[in-house]
Scaffold this motif. Structure first.
Motif, PDB file in Angstrom:
ATOM      1  N   ASN A   8       0.725  -1.162  -0.187  1.00 49.30           N
ATOM      2  CA  ASN A   8      -0.153   0.062   0.010  1.00 49.30           C
ATOM      3  C   ASN A   8       0.664   1.243  -0.004  1.00 49.30           C
ATOM      4  OD1 ASN A   8      -2.347   1.448  -0.229  1.00 49.30           O
ATOM      5  ND2 ASN A   8      -2.821   1.049   2.017  1.00 49.30           N
ATOM      6  N   LYS A   9       2.019   1.124   0.767  1.00 46.65           N
ATOM      7  CA  LYS A   9       2.775   2.322   0.795  1.00 46.65           C
ATOM      8  C   LYS A   9       3.503   2.583  -0.686  1.00 46.65           C
ATOM      9  CE  LYS A   9       4.238   2.553   5.491  1.00 46.65           C
ATOM     10  NZ  LYS A   9       5.125   2.474   6.826  1.00 46.65           N
ATOM     11  N   TRP A  10       3.821   1.330  -1.327  1.00 49.60           N
ATOM     12  CA  TRP A  10       4.402   1.513  -2.647  1.00 49.60           C
ATOM     13  C   TRP A  10       3.636   2.066  -3.638  1.00 49.60           C
ATOM     14  CZ3 TRP A  10       2.978  -0.093  -7.333  1.00 49.60           C
ATOM     15  CH2 TRP A  10       4.280   0.142  -8.360  1.00 49.60           C
ATOM     16  N   ALA A  11       2.094   1.627  -3.468  1.00 51.74           N
ATOM     17  CA  ALA A  11       1.262   2.029  -4.338  1.00 51.74           C
ATOM     18  C   ALA A  11       0.915   3.703  -4.178  1.00 51.74           C
ATOM     19  CB  ALA A  11      -0.142   1.246  -4.088  1.00 51.74           C
ATOM     20  N   ASN A  12       1.000   4.030  -2.953  1.00 49.03           N
ATOM     21  CA  ASN A  12       0.754   5.385  -2.624  1.00 49.03           C
ATOM     22  C   ASN A  12       1.894   6.182  -3.188  1.00 49.03           C
ATOM     23  OD1 ASN A  12      -2.165   5.084  -1.770  1.00 49.03           O
ATOM     24  ND2 ASN A  12      -1.125   4.764   0.387  1.00 49.03           N
ATOM     25  N   ALA A  13       3.006   5.729  -3.026  1.00 50.89           N
ATOM     26  CA  ALA A  13       4.169   6.629  -3.451  1.00 50.89           C
ATOM     27  C   ALA A  13       4.272   6.579  -5.162  1.00 50.89           C
ATOM     28  CB  ALA A  13       5.381   5.928  -2.942  1.00 50.89           C
ATOM     29  N   HIS A  14       3.646   5.867  -5.700  1.00 46.59           N
ATOM     30  CA  HIS A  14       3.636   5.848  -7.362  1.00 46.59           C
ATOM     31  C   HIS A  14       2.344   5.983  -7.947  1.00 46.59           C
ATOM     32  CE1 HIS A  14       7.424   3.733  -5.847  1.00 46.59           C
ATOM     33  NE2 HIS A  14       7.983   4.100  -7.046  1.00 46.59           N
ATOM     34  N   THR A  15       1.478   6.726  -7.197  1.00 47.22           N
ATOM     35  CA  THR A  15       0.157   6.839  -7.753  1.00 47.22           C
ATOM     36  C   THR A  15       0.333   7.972  -8.930  1.00 47.22           C
ATOM     37  OG1 THR A  15      -0.774   6.534  -5.701  1.00 47.22           O
ATOM     38  CG2 THR A  15      -2.149   7.761  -7.102  1.00 47.22           C
ATOM     39  N   TYR A  16      -0.533   7.656  -9.759  1.00 45.02           N
ATOM     40  CA  TYR A  16      -0.616   8.765 -10.905  1.00 45.02           C
ATOM     41  C   TYR A  16      -2.013   9.267 -11.075  1.00 45.02           C
ATOM     42  CZ  TYR A  16       4.370   7.014 -11.763  1.00 45.02           C
ATOM     43  OH  TYR A  16       5.446   6.590 -11.732  1.00 45.02           O
ATOM     44  N   TYR A  17      -2.254  10.419 -11.795  1.00 46.62           N
ATOM     45  CA  TYR A  17      -3.535  10.864 -12.155  1.00 46.62           C
ATOM     46  C   TYR A  17      -4.054  10.023 -13.199  1.00 46.62           C
ATOM     47  CZ  TYR A  17      -2.734  15.200  -9.462  1.00 46.62           C
ATOM     48  OH  TYR A  17      -2.551  16.042  -8.581  1.00 46.62           O
ATOM     49  N   PRO A  18      -3.613   9.329 -14.092  1.00 52.37           N
ATOM     50  CA  PRO A  18      -4.144   8.607 -15.152  1.00 52.37           C
ATOM     51  C   PRO A  18      -4.881   7.367 -14.284  1.00 52.37           C
ATOM     52  CG  PRO A  18      -2.227   9.257 -16.078  1.00 52.37           C
ATOM     53  CD  PRO A  18      -2.127   9.608 -14.406  1.00 52.37           C
ATOM     54  N   LEU A  19      -4.430   6.925 -13.284  1.00 53.31           N
ATOM     55  CA  LEU A  19      -4.950   5.465 -12.822  1.00 53.31           C
ATOM     56  C   LEU A  19      -6.118   5.913 -11.877  1.00 53.31           C
ATOM     57  CD1 LEU A  19      -1.720   3.545 -11.528  1.00 53.31           C
ATOM     58  CD2 LEU A  19      -3.365   3.141 -13.499  1.00 53.31           C
ATOM     59  N   ASP A  20      -5.931   7.287 -11.257  1.00 52.86           N
ATOM     60  CA  ASP A  20      -7.167   7.877 -10.742  1.00 52.86           C
ATOM     61  C   ASP A  20      -8.406   8.310 -11.289  1.00 52.86           C
ATOM     62  OD1 ASP A  20      -6.124   7.598  -7.956  1.00 52.86           O
ATOM     63  OD2 ASP A  20      -5.121   9.781  -8.169  1.00 52.86           O
TER      64      ASP A  20
END
Length: 140
Positions: A8-20
């Motif tokens: 979850n920490k990795w995912a939050n650190a690598h979040t991009y607007y296109p995925l949102d």
């Protein structure tokens, strides 16, 4: 449990607007599909015609539209995303299977398969950084 937190920490650190945006689009699509099933229930009855003799077919009819409506809203806002996606998975598996049991409709199969893959992705990825889940987690 530590591996889930680290993922979850990795995912939050690598979040991009296109995925949102993809998560929001998935939620909006499911919400519109739920409205479509409610406004024209004959479509849903025709879709489950190959499995109508199985026990619980009436439960399926009454579960699909509300699950898409509520799940679509929750997924779009990023609130309880993983739980909402888990509620969608049986419906999407059923949508893919119905295409093989009944009359094969290639467009419906592609749409159902794509939405199923997106839901499996967001089941593991989570709601992302720009979501209500993330906001509530950061408030603590």
């Amino acid at each position: 449990m530590p591996t889930i937190k680290s993922l979850n920490k990795w995912a939050n650190a690598h979040t991009y607007y296109p995925l949102d945006l993809l998560r929001v689009a998935l939620g909006v699509f499911l919400f519109i599909k739920g409205i479509n099933f409610i406004s024209n229930s004959q479509i849903l009855v025709d879709l489950i015609k190959p499995v109508q003799n199985l026990a619980g077919s009436m439960i399926i009819i009454h579960y699909v539209a509300p699950a898409h409506l509520i799940g679509g809203i929750l997924i779009a806002f990023g609130l309880l995303t993983r739980w909402s996606v888990m509620a969608q998975l049986p419906l999407l598996f059923g949508a893919v299977i119905i295409n093989f049991i009944g009359e094969m409709n290639t467009a419906n199969l592609i749409i159902a398969s794509t939405i199923l893959l997106l839901c499996v992705f967001f089941l593991f990825y989570g709601s992302g950084k720009h979501s209500v889940d993330y906001y509530l987690k950061m408030e603590q």
